[in-house]
Scaffold this motif. Structure first.
Motif: not given
Length: 275
Positions: A233-240, A247-256
């Protein structure tokens, strides 16, 4: 009119329409036998069965059309010149039908998606449940791009749409996906605490998939000559804006199950962050 007049012409030959009817009945029986065998086969999953049935229907339809054209080839040759002007008019009138057929052929051979994939085109998003020469049917997913639940509605898309519009395939990585979702905070919130909780909960719910996902994604990315991304998992921080931290969270998970995994992480985050 006798039965002989129905099936035999004046020269004593069997009428060509009888052959066409016979081929149609034969294909109909073949299709049902194939569907019956698939239904009784327990070693094949439901999605694969559905894909086999749809592809068989398309193949039999194409073969039937070619056989019918072959049977009536003599008549078609005799009429070709006299009907040239009429054919031009028909092509103009049936332009959309022709485009749908071309789109269906393009879609089939481009390999952009298969039955069971979740795609988005022209703002329409859903899982592909059926396709033929003219249309593609989606089981709608919504109500918005961040949702992963079926709405219960089907969306029928003309195949001509695939010739001029971009298709997004959310299931390109097949059994596992790199799934991203957002958490919005105000500037006065403790974003470091939020980042820590999101990483911990993501690791907790996704760690069991890392090893298997690594094998699957390695094969896919190696085949495409790409470097396999980091699966943790990764968290990327942005100022909109000055009033929001994203906080954009990216995870690896089963597609379904990516939607349910996301919900578990978010619920745990809300409990811990705002307690």
């Amino acid at each position: 009119m006798t039965l002989d007049n129905i099936f035999v012409d004046t020269q004593g030959d069997i009428k060509k329409s009888v052959y066409v009817i016979f081929v149609l009945i034969l294909f109909y029986i073949t299709n049902h036998i194939f569907s019956f065998i698939l239904k009784k086969t327990s070693s094949i999953n439901i999605e694969t069965k559905r894909r086999y049935v749809v592809n068989t229907n398309i193949s039999l339809t194409i073969i039937f059309v070619f056989i019918t054209l072959y049977i009536y080839s003599t008549e078609l040759k005799n009429l070709a010149f006299s009907l040239a002007a009429l054919m031009v008019a028909i092509v103009l009138i049936t332009k959309e039908v022709s485009l749908n057929i071309m789109g269906g052929i393009y879609k089939t051979f481009s390999g952009g998606f298969i039955i069971g994939d979740t795609i988005e085109i022209e703002g329409k998003r859903g899982s592909v449940i059926d396709r033929d020469l003219f249309t593609t049917t989606l089981l709608e997913v919504g109500p918005n791009k961040t949702s992963h639940n079926y709405t219960g509605r089907s969306v029928i898309i003309p195949n001509s749409t695939f010739l001029t519009n971009r298709v997004t395939n959310e299931s390109f990585l097949k059994s596992f996906v790199l799934h991203t979702f957002k958490v919005i905070l105000s500037p006065d919130c403790d974003w470091e605490k939020a980042e820590k909780i999101l990483l911990e909960r993501s690791e907790f719910y996704c760690s069991e998939y890392f090893e298997q996902a690594q094998v699957v994604l390695n094969k896919l990315f190696t085949k495409s000559h790409l470097e396999t991304p980091i699966l943790k998992p990764r968290v990327q921080i942005n100022f909109t804006s000055k009033d929001e931290i994203e906080l954009n969270v990216r995870i690896t998970a089963p597609a379904r199950t990516k939607g349910s995994v996301e919900q578990k992480i978010l619920k745990d985050f809300l409990r811990e962050f705002y307690k």
